[in-house]
Design a protein around this motif. Structure first.
Motif, PDB file in Angstrom:
ATOM      1  N   ASN A  68      33.944  28.163  46.766  1.00  0.00           N
ATOM      2  CA  ASN A  68      32.602  27.774  46.327  1.00  0.00           C
ATOM      3  C   ASN A  68      31.990  28.897  45.495  1.00  0.00           C
ATOM      4  O   ASN A  68      31.207  29.695  46.003  1.00  0.00           O
ATOM      5  CB  ASN A  68      31.699  27.487  47.534  1.00  0.00           C
ATOM      6  N   GLU A  70      29.659  28.911  43.643  1.00  0.00           N
ATOM      7  CA  GLU A  70      28.198  28.829  43.603  1.00  0.00           C
ATOM      8  C   GLU A  70      27.565  29.845  44.555  1.00  0.00           C
ATOM      9  O   GLU A  70      26.437  30.278  44.338  1.00  0.00           O
ATOM     10  CB  GLU A  70      27.715  27.416  43.964  1.00  0.00           C
ATOM     11  N   GLU A  84      25.364  24.625  48.353  1.00  0.00           N
ATOM     12  CA  GLU A  84      26.534  25.336  48.881  1.00  0.00           C
ATOM     13  C   GLU A  84      26.128  26.435  49.850  1.00  0.00           C
ATOM     14  O   GLU A  84      26.822  26.689  50.834  1.00  0.00           O
ATOM     15  CB  GLU A  84      27.376  25.924  47.743  1.00  0.00           C
ATOM     16  N   SER A  88      27.356  26.505  53.691  1.00  0.00           N
ATOM     17  CA  SER A  88      28.082  27.673  54.198  1.00  0.00           C
ATOM     18  C   SER A  88      27.408  28.261  55.430  1.00  0.00           C
ATOM     19  O   SER A  88      28.086  28.696  56.359  1.00  0.00           O
ATOM     20  CB  SER A  88      28.199  28.731  53.108  1.00  0.00           C
ATOM     21  N   SER A 125      37.377  20.513  49.320  1.00  0.00           N
ATOM     22  CA  SER A 125      36.583  20.469  48.094  1.00  0.00           C
ATOM     23  C   SER A 125      35.775  19.183  47.934  1.00  0.00           C
ATOM     24  O   SER A 125      34.884  19.127  47.105  1.00  0.00           O
ATOM     25  CB  SER A 125      37.494  20.650  46.880  1.00  0.00           C
ATOM     26  N   LYS A 130      32.362  17.318  53.062  1.00  0.00           N
ATOM     27  CA  LYS A 130      31.381  18.353  53.396  1.00  0.00           C
ATOM     28  C   LYS A 130      30.125  17.749  54.005  1.00  0.00           C
ATOM     29  O   LYS A 130      29.596  18.268  54.991  1.00  0.00           O
ATOM     30  CB  LYS A 130      31.019  19.164  52.154  1.00  0.00           C
TER      31      LYS A 130
END
Length: 161
Positions: A68, A70, A84, A88, A125, A130
């Motif tokens: 990631n 980002e 993101e 996380s 991904s 997610k």
């Protein structure tokens, strides 16, 4: 080698640097563990296994940098960066909860397994995976937060015994 696979150079450098720093607290190098074991009068091997267990969530962070970009504010807009980042943070909270077994209250074994699996799914991904895994994490954390009793982690025992 990571850059040749398409990883941003800064993410590749941070990946290697991060693991170099982690070698101080986890075996087989564990120089900080040997130093601290002498200070507290504990076996370095026992303390090394303890720190390795506690460091499992930390090992995910370099992979998050690579997967990631980002998080390093590379590419994407501010919405992607915030998305993101939030994903996380939830991943790390879920891993810590699955390893420690407590949030505000104690997690059941099934909740711990679900938290761990959902946190690992964060490395995929696909945005759908997610979102689903973070939904699972949020549901478990909310259920845990809304329980009435409060159990403090390790309040009545020492981890080393």
């Amino acid at each position: 080698a990571l850059v040749e696979f398409g990883v941003y150079p800064i993410a590749a450098h941070l990946f290697v640097f991060y693991f170099g720093i982690l070698s101080c607290i986890t075996p087989p190098v564990a120089t900080a563990v040997f130093a601290s074991a002498g200070l507290v009068g504990e076996s370095p091997i026992k303390l090394g296994f303890y720190t390795a267990k506690k460091a499992i969530p930390i090992y995910i962070i370099p992979f998050l940098f690579v997967l990631n970009p980002e998080l390093l504010m590379l590419g994407g807009n501010i919405g992607n960066i915030l998305f993101e980042f939030c994903m996380s943070v939830l991943t790390i909270i879920a891993l810590c909860g699955s390893i420690e077994g407590v949030g505000k209250n104690k997690f059941t074994k099934m909740e711990r397994v679900l938290l761990f699996v959902a946190a690992i799914c964060e490395l995929h991904s696909s945005i759908i995976i997610k979102i689903v895994s973070n939904g699972v994490i949020l549901a478990i954390l909310l259920k845990n937060y809304l329980k009435k009793e409060i159990m403090y982690a390790n309040s009545d025992k020492n981890d080393f015994t």
